[in-house]
Design an enzyme around this catalytic site. Structure first.
Site: not given
Length: 896
Positions: A22, A91, A102, A451, A779, A783-784, A847, A867
């Site tokens: 601002k 402000r 705020m 808002h 690759s 996840n694991d 992957c 990739y």
């Protein structure tokens, strides 16, 4: 001594980190010569020091006093001067926009004496008392911590006593009485009086704005928007201008383009005889900004000119706040405006056409998250639906959910998996948790800049505001439509944020124009779909990361290719053994002799070959990485408890259990593991179960031969899962190489399939250099790798304590959604570097589902992966973010 205060004339948007968004933009408008009420900015550094020490930083008070004196000198009057008071606003203004999160205090400087002076110099006694009651209310709430609802109750009682529909119908004496009532509320709640000292008012207001950085709603918003907690807020102190001085005054909010659609033109809301908070709060219904051209043509033309100046200066859609004080236009704020995903793409493409930004810049203005939202379905226009209400189309899209009338109920229902629509008369920052939980927001009051609208657009939530056709009775847990329909809490409704229509019941959804384009690949007449096409084309032209898909069926492979995937990074062979084929895996597990075992494998071979052939055909010419069987074999067997119960029930009934059931129960019990994720799976299966690797590799090789003979260009790759030691990979690779050679000799068609591994264990990452000696590609199964690095079982812990971990700041987002760069990311980077040191031509990819996460994609680009691979529907997102990542690295001087 540090400098904590800057005048508007001393700053600019390049100082946004120090002056907040601002303050920096007010300084920028001042430098551009726009009509900005003068003021000064207390820096974010001062805020951080105050929050860290609970002490006012040394030198701050003298600095504020000096700049206030300069402001008073320029105005020719003093703060709170009894006969002609200078009034200021205080402000908040953080580095990043946090609408409504705020605090703000207006009309600082009014007290029992100066209110009379303001009445005299303004010639409007009612205006003076209205300003005073606003100050007492804001100050009481923001600075002194009084519950806002108590002031609302006092206002409601007075309006009811006077028979006034709103505050505009209260007279001067009414407002004077209201001021006294508000003071009594403060005294009763705090034991203190409202301060009469203007200097004290300003000092305490500045510190209160500092403290508001750490309110719960501000913290929640920052977590949602990934804004760091340590930035702090600046505070802007500015001379007040008044939009509530009569019909020739007013306040409004404008956008240089429609923030919902991106269409050019001045959009927004205007309220005559009103202050800015009246517009954004939605407590009174604003008129479209176009009405200002009729009410005050001169001010409208000036506003339009200023809007053009700012849009060309910022080269983006700008959000403006303004006040007209007795025919004089004042610009109170500008910032790059929040917008919907539709508008983001349309505006970026439009600015390129207009020559204001480059194609590179346009790509930086959109995001993968936004593209994902555009792929969401819309309502079926042909479906019948009873219209409950019309309102302002504040944030587009379509959503269906059960009505909830407060934030707590919305959160509760969403936690059970129910889709929710939050319905409020108007929202406040305290409604943020409910807005986060809801699919859509519906309000009875407010416009495109209320808002509810601003926050919903920023979140990508569907929103309809200002639905005057409904009467919301939150305390009774229902709303009533104009047609007489009563909608109770829990009732399902459908909200169309694009058309501003609310329907009863659940309306069917259809794909968006963007999805139609992605599926067909044909140029679209739809503005947004066309803009998406341009963005993706440019992303493809600049990205270095290739994008592949995780696909296990020919249908998924074909869809992924339509969406722009250049190969398959993960084909999970275990998914080919489900359904009717499961019994063949059971036969293999139950086999007691080598002959039975070989027969079972022989039955599986043609089925796998057929699957591989179809997938290679769908992805012809592009690599298809086929992962050998990964999960434990017992996952292909019936549940042990179900089997035991079935056998026991048969015996209890005097029957003889089926022999196969007994065999299966024996096998399940024999193969049971306490922690199967870390048990007999992946490469271990291939080394322990004879013929399993050979059968799968032969199926792949024969599919390659079949596609080659058909004139195709198959590029199959063999991936060995869960390798922890190079010896495991070496033994498996020998088997793979032997089978490939056998098929080549038998068919006369040479079969060359690169052999690589998934890096999904910390040990594999730590020994990547040795593993790369026998792997042609890596690759990363993130996840694991995340599970084994953190010691988390994903299925067990996400629901159990992840929300608590986010609340406590252990991590900002689930490490299964966005890659943990410090831990898992470091392992990835280390493995890439050491793997390529051993094998310079090593191809590396990812992957795990992180391959489709925008933030994670930027990391994968930075560490040099070849990739990313993700689910087919995330391929367009990955393409876009891969392009954005390349531009971001180029801009920072990173050559990767």
């Amino acid at each position: 001594m540090a400098r904590y205060v800057y005048g508007f004339q001393d700053g600019g948007r390049d100082l946004a980190d120090l002056l907040g968004g601002k303050g920096a933009n007010l300084a920028e408008m001042t430098r551009l010569g726009l009509p900005v009420p003068p003021g000064f900015i207390v820096t974010t550094e001062a805020c951080r020091l105050f929050l860290a020490t609970s002490e006012v930083p040394e030198g701050l008070s003298p600095d504020v006093s000096w700049h206030l004196s300069a402001l008073e000198s320029a105005a020719g009057r003093l703060l709170g001067q009894a006969d002609d008071p200078l009034l200021v606003s205080v402000r908040s203004g953080a580095r990043f926009s946090m609408p409504g999160m705020m605090e703000t205090v207006l009309d600082i400087g009014l007290n029992d004496a100066s209110v009379r002076g303001l009445a005299k110099v303004s010639g409007d006694e009612r205006f003076a008392w209205d300003s005073y009651r606003r100050l007492v209310q804001m100050y009481g709430t923001t600075v002194m911590g009084v519950d806002q609802a108590l002031f609302g109750e006092a206002m409601t009682l007075l309006k009811e006593a006077r028979g006034a529909p709103d505050d505009l119908h209260l007279g001067t004496s009414d407002l004077a009485c209201l001021v006294e009532a508000y003071k009594r509320v403060i005294r009763n709640e705090t034991g203190r009086d409202f301060p009469q000292s203007p200097a004290q008012q300003m000092q305490e207001a500045i510190l209160a704005v500092f403290r508001s950085w750490n309110t719960e709603r501000a913290r929640l918003y920052r977590r949602r928007e990934h804004i760091p907690d340590d930035l702090g807020t600046a505070v802007t102190v500015q001379r007040m201008v008044f939009g509530n001085l009569g019909p020739d005054s007013g306040s409004g909010v404008a956008f240089t383009r429609d923030p919902a659609t991106g269409r050019p033109g001045l959009y927004g809301d205007y309220l005559s005889n009103a202050q800015g908070e009246d517009v954004v709060s939605g407590v009174r219904d604003a008129v479209p900004l176009a009405e200002l051209e009729r009410l005050d043509p001169r001010s409208y033309r000036q506003l339009r000119d200023h809007a053009r100046t700012l849009e060309r200066h910022y080269r983006d859609l700008c959000d403006l706040e303004f006040t007209i004080e007795r025919g004089t236009l004042w610009m109170l704020q500008t910032r790059v405006g929040k917008r919907t995903a539709e508008a983001a793409f349309a505006v970026a493409a439009g600015l390129v056409r207009e020559g204001l930004i480059s194609r590179d810049e346009s790509l930086a203005r959109v995001s993968g998250d936004g593209l994902a939202r555009l792929m969401f379905p819309r309502f079926d226009a042909s479906a019948a639906g009873t219209v409950l209400a019309h309102g302002v189309p504040a944030s587009p899209g379509a959503a269906v959910g059960a009505v909830a009338f407060d934030s707590t109920e919305a959160v509760r229902r969403a936690a059970t998996g129910e889709k929710v629509v939050l319905v409020r008369e108007e929202t406040t920052p305290d409604d943020l948790p409910g807005m986060v939980a809801a699919q859509a927001v519906l309000t009875g009051r407010g416009g495109k800049t209320s808002h509810a609208a601003v926050v919903a657009r920023g979140m990508g939530k569907v929103c309809v505001c200002g639905a005057q056709d409904i009467t919301v009775r939150a305390e009774a847990r229902r709303f009533t439509a104009r047609n007489g329909s009563v909608v109770e809490e829990g009732t399902v409704i459908s909200v169309d944020g694009s058309a501003g229509v609310v329907y009863s019941g659940a309306i069917p959804l259809v794909a968006s124009a963007t999805m139609d384009y992605l599926e067909s690949g044909e140029q679209s007449d739809d503005v947004v779909a066309s803009a998406v096409a341009q963005a993706l084309d440019h992303a493809d032209s600049v990205r270095r990361l290739d994008v592949r898909a995780n696909a296990d069926t020919p249908e998924d492979a074909a869809r992924a290719r339509r969406f722009g995937a250049r190969g398959i990074g993960l084909c999970r062979t275990e998914h080919m053994f489900l359904g009717e084929r499961r019994i063949l895996v059971e036969d293999m597990i139950l086999a007691r002799t080598d002959a039975e075992h070989l027969r079972a494998l022989a039955a599986l071979l043609p089925l796998q070959r057929r699957d591989f052939t179809a997938i290679l055909e769908a992805m012809d010419g592009f690599p298809v990485t086929i992962r050998l069987l990964d999960p434990p074999l017992h996952e292909f067997l019936p549940d042990r408890t179900d089997l035991a119960v079935r056998i026991a029930a048969t015996e209890a009934a005097g029957g003889q259990p089926h022999a196969r059931d007994l065999e299966l129960l024996d096998a399940v019990s024999r193969m049971h593991e306490e922690n199967p994720m870390l048990g007999l799976r992946g490469v271990r299966l291939g080394l322990v179960v004879p013929g399993l690797v050979a059968m799968q590799v032969r199926a792949v090789a024969e599919a390659v031969v079949e596609r080659t003979r058909a004139g195709g260009s198959p590029r199959a790759e063999i991936m060995v899962p869960l390798v922890g030691a190079v010896e495991e990979l070496r033994l498996t690779r020998e088997e793979v190489t032997r089978v490939l050679a056998e098929v080549g000799e038998e068919t006369g068609v040479p079969v060359q399939c690169p052999v690589g591994t998934m890096i999904e264990l910390p040990r594999a990452a730590l020994t990547a250099g040795r593993i790369a000696e026998d792997a042609e590609f890596f690759s990363f199964g993130t996840n694991d790798l995340t599970q084994t690095t953190w010691g988390f079982s994903r299925d067990d812990v996400e629901a159990a304590f992840f929300s608590a971990y986010r609340e406590k700041g252990v991590f900002a987002a689930s490490p299964f959604e966005t890659l943990d760069r410090e831990g898992v990311g470091r392992l990835v980077q280390m493995a890439v570097e050491e793997g390529r040191a051993a094998r310079p031509d090593l191809e590396t990819g990812v992957c795990g589902e992180h391959g489709g996460d925008p933030e994670s994609i930027h990391f994968f680009h930075q560490v040099g992966l070849s990739y990313v691979s993700c689910s087919p529907y995330r391929v367009p997102v990955a393409r876009l973010e891969a392009g954005r990542a390349a531009l971001a690295c180029r801009d920072t001087g990173d050559s990767r």
